[in-house]
Design a protein around this motif. Structure first.
Motif, mmCIF file in Angstrom:
data_model
loop_
_atom_site.group_PDB
_atom_site.id
_atom_site.type_symbol
_atom_site.label_atom_id
_atom_site.label_comp_id
_atom_site.label_asym_id
_atom_site.label_seq_id
_atom_site.Cartn_x
_atom_site.Cartn_y
_atom_site.Cartn_z
ATOM 1 N N ALA A 193 -1.872 10.528 72.703
ATOM 2 C CA ALA A 193 -3.008 11.286 72.163
ATOM 3 C C ALA A 193 -3.104 12.666 72.807
ATOM 4 C CB ALA A 193 -4.309 10.505 72.385
ATOM 5 N N VAL A 194 -2.854 12.722 74.119
ATOM 6 C CA VAL A 194 -2.923 13.995 74.838
ATOM 7 C C VAL A 194 -1.784 14.914 74.401
ATOM 8 C CG1 VAL A 194 -2.800 15.100 77.110
ATOM 9 C CG2 VAL A 194 -4.108 12.986 76.821
ATOM 10 N N LYS A 195 -0.582 14.373 74.293
ATOM 11 C CA LYS A 195 0.575 15.174 73.868
ATOM 12 C C LYS A 195 0.360 15.765 72.472
ATOM 13 C CE LYS A 195 4.433 13.204 76.494
ATOM 14 N NZ LYS A 195 5.697 12.423 76.403
ATOM 15 N N LEU B 109 -9.031 19.499 79.563
ATOM 16 C CA LEU B 109 -9.113 18.111 80.044
ATOM 17 C C LEU B 109 -9.244 18.053 81.558
ATOM 18 C CD1 LEU B 109 -6.462 16.385 77.743
ATOM 19 C CD2 LEU B 109 -8.959 16.259 77.577
ATOM 20 N N LEU B 110 -8.520 18.921 82.252
ATOM 21 C CA LEU B 110 -8.617 18.954 83.713
ATOM 22 C C LEU B 110 -10.029 19.351 84.123
ATOM 23 C CD1 LEU B 110 -7.224 18.731 86.458
ATOM 24 C CD2 LEU B 110 -6.480 21.114 86.209
ATOM 25 N N ALA C 267 -12.652 20.095 73.894
ATOM 26 C CA ALA C 267 -11.569 19.105 73.742
ATOM 27 C C ALA C 267 -12.033 17.675 74.028
ATOM 28 C CB ALA C 267 -10.365 19.450 74.618
ATOM 29 N N PHE C 268 -13.332 17.424 73.875
ATOM 30 C CA PHE C 268 -13.833 16.053 74.012
ATOM 31 C C PHE C 268 -13.182 15.140 72.968
ATOM 32 C CE2 PHE C 268 -17.408 18.529 75.816
ATOM 33 C CZ PHE C 268 -17.569 17.859 77.027
ATOM 34 N N ALA D 196 -6.382 13.702 82.224
ATOM 35 C CA ALA D 196 -6.305 14.881 83.098
ATOM 36 C C ALA D 196 -4.940 14.936 83.777
ATOM 37 C CB ALA D 196 -7.425 14.840 84.140
ATOM 38 N N ARG D 197 -4.454 13.778 84.218
ATOM 39 C CA ARG D 197 -3.115 13.704 84.812
ATOM 40 C C ARG D 197 -2.055 14.135 83.805
ATOM 41 N NH1 ARG D 197 -0.084 8.985 85.371
ATOM 42 N NH2 ARG D 197 -0.684 8.693 83.198
#
Length: 315
Positions: free
Chosen positions: A41-43, A56-57, A95-96, A124-125
């Motif tokens: 999802a993050v990618k 996100l961070l 970006a929620f 975040a990682r």
């Protein structure tokens, strides 16, 4: 990479000592594909919008510094209660939707198992890693909180803080001066609005218009974007020229008088923090190792009570 792996081996024990029941294999049996789904999802989000990494961070940091890493920053305002995400320091968070999408994917695999707080820590990682930064195993087992108050966002460290204020803010959360400098390196990603550094380039003092610690040419470039009566909505600049890549450029620029925030510049005002800035500026590996250690330490602060089914509302 070897240094980071060795570091993680020693950190596993310190994480357990925090008493938060976090572990690296928390979902191995209950939801073994959770991390894969979150990373996917993050990618996908970052592929469509490179600003997502910094977003996100920042969300994770702002979450952990208020009530611990309990995903309270994700809750929507309800009725007369204004939630954290609508507090002044958090208005620019975005970006929620990435967390919501990751949550939907995980819920499809194992309903009611993975907390929003863990999803945010893992996202975040992933954001850091995808941006070219270090990778690390995230201890898991956080619970989601049920309380979110905009008034509590006042406790977030401000860009105008001096070194004493920063040290107090971090120490109240069990974080050291080393953690302060390492985590400040997260400013290598993202964008800043003029309002966050306006105090350094206009009416700095009764005698000076510009902060004398700032490079004159850099100050001039900022002034060209941010006027003293800035009326351009969302005007600002990137945190550094490589703002979409997680690297140690932030520290190099800091030593050149090219930092944005007063809080950044303040890291040079104390011998210990100044020495760390120099160390990280000269070694990307040293910064990466320190950042991983501090992220694990910060993200292990947790005081939640439940696993939310929807990250935006309590169960």
């Amino acid at each position: 990479m070897a240094a980071i792996v060795a570091l993680l081996c020693t950190l596993i024990f310190s994480v357990y000592s925090l008493g938060d029941a976090l572990s690296l294999n928390y979902y191995d049996k209950s939801c073994p594909q959770a991390e894969v789904a979150i990373t996917k999802a993050v990618k996908k989000a970052i592929a469509n919008d490179k600003t997502v990494s910094a977003a996100l961070l920042r969300i994770h940091f702002h979450d952990c510094f208020v009530r611990g890493c309990d995903a309270s920053v994700l809750l929507n305002s309800v009725g007369k209660n204004t939630a954290e995400k609508d507090g002044p320091p958090n208005i620019s968070l975005h970006a929620f939707y990435v967390i919501d999408n990751a949550k939907k994917a995980v819920e499809a695999l194992c309903p009611g198992v993975v907390s929003c707080a863990d999803i945010l820590a893992l996202a975040a990682r992933d954001a850091v890693t995808i941006a070219g930064g270090p990778n690390w195993e995230v201890p898991k087992g956080r619970k989601d909180g049920r309380v979110s108050k905009a008034t509590e966002t006042r406790s977030l460290p401000a860009p105008t803080f001096n070194i004493s204020q920063l040290q107090q803010s971090f120490s109240q959360r069990g974080l050291s001066m080393n953690d302060l400098v390492a985590l400040s390196g997260g400013h290598t990603l993202g964008f800043s609005h003029c309002s966050s550094f306006q105090n350094r380039i206009h009416n700095f003092s009764t005698k000076l218009d510009v902060d004398p610690t700032m490079s004159p040419s850099f100050a001039a470039s900022l002034k060209s974007v941010c006027s003293s009566h800035n009326k351009v909505r969302n005007a600002g600049v990137t945190m550094d020229p490589s703002s979409r890549t997680f690297d140690n450029t932030y520290f190099k620029l800091l030593l050149q008088g090219k930092s944005l925030f007063s809080s950044d510049q303040s890291l040079l005002s104390a011998p210990k923090t100044k020495a760390l800035v120099s160390k990280f500026a000269s070694s990307q590996e040293a910064f990466g190792d320190a950042f991983v250690k501090s992220m694990i330490k910060m993200s292990s602060l947790n005081g939640g009570q439940e696993v939310r089914l929807d990250c935006k509302v309590v169960n």
